[in-house]
Motif scaffolding. Structure first.
Motif, PDB file in Angstrom:
ATOM      1  N   MET A  43       0.853  -1.196   0.000  1.00 45.34           N
ATOM      2  CA  MET A  43       0.000   0.000   0.000  1.00 45.34           C
ATOM      3  C   MET A  43       0.884   1.240   0.000  1.00 45.34           C
ATOM      4  SD  MET A  43      -2.755   1.252   2.874  1.00 45.34           S
ATOM      5  CE  MET A  43      -3.819  -0.136   2.538  1.00 45.34           C
ATOM      6  N   LYS A  44       0.553   2.152  -0.857  1.00 42.24           N
ATOM      7  CA  LYS A  44       1.317   3.387  -0.920  1.00 42.24           C
ATOM      8  C   LYS A  44       1.031   4.236   0.306  1.00 42.24           C
ATOM      9  CE  LYS A  44       2.102   7.447  -3.798  1.00 42.24           C
ATOM     10  NZ  LYS A  44       1.695   8.151  -5.023  1.00 42.24           N
ATOM     11  N   ILE A  45       2.096   4.648   0.980  1.00 43.91           N
ATOM     12  CA  ILE A  45       1.935   5.430   2.198  1.00 43.91           C
ATOM     13  C   ILE A  45       1.850   6.909   1.849  1.00 43.91           C
ATOM     14  CG2 ILE A  45       2.953   6.026   4.411  1.00 43.91           C
ATOM     15  CD1 ILE A  45       2.046   3.172   4.224  1.00 43.91           C
ATOM     16  N   CYS A  46       0.824   7.554   2.362  1.00 41.21           N
ATOM     17  CA  CYS A  46       0.660   8.979   2.081  1.00 41.21           C
ATOM     18  C   CYS A  46       1.239   9.798   3.211  1.00 41.21           C
ATOM     19  CB  CYS A  46      -0.822   9.318   1.909  1.00 41.21           C
ATOM     20  SG  CYS A  46      -1.728   9.273   3.456  1.00 41.21           S
ATOM     21  N   LYS A  47       1.446  11.044   2.930  1.00 43.36           N
ATOM     22  CA  LYS A  47       1.874  11.980   3.951  1.00 43.36           C
ATOM     23  C   LYS A  47       0.639  12.609   4.574  1.00 43.36           C
ATOM     24  CE  LYS A  47       6.232  13.253   1.733  1.00 43.36           C
ATOM     25  NZ  LYS A  47       7.023  14.360   1.180  1.00 43.36           N
ATOM     26  N   VAL A  48       0.604  12.624   5.877  1.00 45.17           N
ATOM     27  CA  VAL A  48      -0.510  13.267   6.561  1.00 45.17           C
ATOM     28  C   VAL A  48       0.032  14.235   7.579  1.00 45.17           C
ATOM     29  CG1 VAL A  48      -2.114  11.335   6.299  1.00 45.17           C
ATOM     30  CG2 VAL A  48      -0.631  11.439   8.277  1.00 45.17           C
ATOM     31  N   LEU A  49      -0.746  15.209   7.849  1.00 42.13           N
ATOM     32  CA  LEU A  49      -0.370  16.209   8.839  1.00 42.13           C
ATOM     33  C   LEU A  49      -1.302  16.085  10.020  1.00 42.13           C
ATOM     34  CD1 LEU A  49       1.071  18.779   9.807  1.00 42.13           C
ATOM     35  CD2 LEU A  49      -0.641  20.102   8.542  1.00 42.13           C
ATOM     36  N   PHE A  50      -0.733  15.845  11.184  1.00 48.43           N
ATOM     37  CA  PHE A  50      -1.527  15.769  12.409  1.00 48.43           C
ATOM     38  C   PHE A  50      -1.385  17.094  13.138  1.00 48.43           C
ATOM     39  CE2 PHE A  50      -1.479  11.445  11.528  1.00 48.43           C
ATOM     40  CZ  PHE A  50      -2.272  10.748  12.408  1.00 48.43           C
ATOM     41  N   ILE A  51      -2.484  17.690  13.470  1.00 46.40           N
ATOM     42  CA  ILE A  51      -2.455  18.857  14.339  1.00 46.40           C
ATOM     43  C   ILE A  51      -3.218  18.499  15.594  1.00 46.40           C
ATOM     44  CG2 ILE A  51      -3.194  21.234  14.655  1.00 46.40           C
ATOM     45  CD1 ILE A  51      -2.720  21.724  11.762  1.00 46.40           C
ATOM     46  N   PHE A  52      -2.536  18.442  16.700  1.00 44.85           N
ATOM     47  CA  PHE A  52      -3.172  18.101  17.960  1.00 44.85           C
ATOM     48  C   PHE A  52      -3.394  19.380  18.750  1.00 44.85           C
ATOM     49  CE2 PHE A  52      -1.738  14.046  16.725  1.00 44.85           C
ATOM     50  CZ  PHE A  52      -2.575  13.143  17.352  1.00 44.85           C
ATOM     51  N   PHE A  53      -4.658  19.717  18.959  1.00 44.81           N
ATOM     52  CA  PHE A  53      -4.979  20.863  19.779  1.00 44.81           C
ATOM     53  C   PHE A  53      -4.723  20.481  21.227  1.00 44.81           C
ATOM     54  CE2 PHE A  53      -6.783  23.331  16.487  1.00 44.81           C
ATOM     55  CZ  PHE A  53      -7.372  22.437  15.624  1.00 44.81           C
ATOM     56  N   THR A  54      -3.861  21.218  21.901  1.00 40.77           N
ATOM     57  CA  THR A  54      -3.512  20.903  23.274  1.00 40.77           C
ATOM     58  C   THR A  54      -4.630  21.374  24.181  1.00 40.77           C
ATOM     59  OG1 THR A  54      -1.193  21.211  22.748  1.00 40.77           O
ATOM     60  CG2 THR A  54      -1.800  21.204  25.084  1.00 40.77           C
ATOM     61  N   LEU A  55      -5.393  20.402  24.663  1.00 41.52           N
ATOM     62  CA  LEU A  55      -6.535  20.719  25.502  1.00 41.52           C
ATOM     63  C   LEU A  55      -6.373  20.052  26.851  1.00 41.52           C
ATOM     64  CD1 LEU A  55      -9.425  20.192  22.944  1.00 41.52           C
ATOM     65  CD2 LEU A  55      -8.510  22.354  23.742  1.00 41.52           C
ATOM     66  N   ASP A  79      -3.806  13.723   3.016  1.00 36.45           N
ATOM     67  CA  ASP A  79      -3.544  14.174   1.657  1.00 36.45           C
ATOM     68  C   ASP A  79      -4.748  13.879   0.768  1.00 36.45           C
ATOM     69  OD1 ASP A  79      -1.111  15.261   2.081  1.00 36.45           O
ATOM     70  OD2 ASP A  79       0.046  13.727   1.031  1.00 36.45           O
ATOM     71  N   PHE A  80      -4.792  14.530  -0.363  1.00 32.97           N
ATOM     72  CA  PHE A  80      -5.889  14.350  -1.310  1.00 32.97           C
ATOM     73  C   PHE A  80      -6.034  12.887  -1.726  1.00 32.97           C
ATOM     74  CE2 PHE A  80      -7.229  14.203  -5.840  1.00 32.97           C
ATOM     75  CZ  PHE A  80      -8.548  14.605  -5.658  1.00 32.97           C
ATOM     76  N   ASP A  81      -7.251  12.369  -1.588  1.00 35.01           N
ATOM     77  CA  ASP A  81      -7.610  11.036  -2.064  1.00 35.01           C
ATOM     78  C   ASP A  81      -6.909   9.910  -1.306  1.00 35.01           C
ATOM     79  OD1 ASP A  81      -9.338   9.671  -3.758  1.00 35.01           O
ATOM     80  OD2 ASP A  81      -7.770   9.268  -5.231  1.00 35.01           O
ATOM     81  N   LYS A  82      -6.441  10.169  -0.082  1.00 37.01           N
ATOM     82  CA  LYS A  82      -5.709   9.168   0.687  1.00 37.01           C
ATOM     83  C   LYS A  82      -6.394   8.902   2.015  1.00 37.01           C
ATOM     84  CE  LYS A  82      -2.403   8.978  -2.374  1.00 37.01           C
ATOM     85  NZ  LYS A  82      -2.220   7.780  -3.226  1.00 37.01           N
TER      86      LYS A  82
END
Length: 267
Positions: A1-13, A28-31
């Protein structure tokens, strides 16, 4: 499986019992798959939370506005499944994952031009909502007949609303008639009426009332109950009302989040 790049933004709560932590995972788009690095980030998050205090987790998936509805519903569901499988793989109790919903594409306004790529990137996401135990009151009861304390809340299954409406249903009125009778007998109870909504986009904290066209649906629901009890001779000096928007889902489904609760303020 092709691994996509993702961005995690964790809101510090603050993970106290008074808040509803939200984690947002951008794809990412379509992933819908994750990198090893970001899998580790999710694992660390699970280690940091006190799972003994977690009441439930809800997972909602979204896509940007491109493509047809059927494809985007499948893609958003796949994104939800990716996060669900990872949580379970890392030891999270599957029974506490109460809602898994792919909501498909987020439709943009026709005149959206500025920052289009940025807006679309923020719509390709999964929202992971953690609700802690007793996050809205000390104890939860189903009747005013219980031995109550200040800080307790009373949630009644029959005081629910139609989508987008603050009008009382027939069943809701019947339930409120019973409550009014009890309150006439227990004149020491003072309380806040708290209105709630479901299903609003994350950029909004409340829904639109289809009768008034105002974005204060939860407030209108609480006010409707207040006025009904007032008509049944419950003194206004004992009651206040407030809208809490979408802050406190029950984890039982959308129908139960279109509700009103009673929060005991004085005895």
């Amino acid at each position: 499986m092709k691994i996509c790049k993702v961005l995690f933004i964790f809101f510090t709560l603050n993970l106290s019992a008074q808040q509803k932590p939200i984690e947002t995972i951008f794809f990412d788009f379509d992933k819908f798959d994750l990198t090893e690095q970001q899998t580790g980030v999710v694992s660390n998050f699970i280690k940091k939370i006190d799972t003994s205090k977690v009441e439930s987790i809800q997972i909602y998936g979204y896509c940007d506005d491109r493509g047809d509805d059927d494809y985007n519903f499948r893609l958003s569901k796949n994104r939800v499944s990716t996060i669900q499988n990872l949580l379970v793989l890392k030891g999270f109790n599957q029974s506490k994952i109460v809602i898994l919903e792919g909501k498909g594409r987020v439709i943009l306004k026709p005149d959206t031009v500025d920052n289009l790529n940025e807006i679309r990137s923020k719509n390709r996401r999964v929202d992971l909502i953690v609700l802690n135990k007793n996050s809205f009151g000390k104890e939860v009861y189903s009747s005013f007949k219980n031995k109550l304390k200040v800080g307790d809340k009373i949630y009644l299954d029959n005081i629910l609303f139609d989508i987008g409406s603050s009008k009382l249903t027939h069943n809701s009125k019947k339930e409120l008639d019973k409550i009014a009778t009890i309150l006439q007998q227990k004149k020491n109870i003072q309380f806040e009426i708290r209105g709630h909504v479901c299903c609003t986009p994350e950029i909004y904290s409340d829904g639109i009332d289809k009768e008034t066209k105002e974005r204060r649906l939860s407030w209108n629901r609480a006010k409707t109950v207040f006025k009904y009890l007032l008509s049944k001779k419950v003194s206004s000096s004992r009651m206040t009302f407030q809208g809490y928007g979408n802050k406190y889902p029950l984890g039982k489904g959308d129908n139960y989040d279109r509700r009103v609760e009673f929060f005991i303020t004085n005895l």
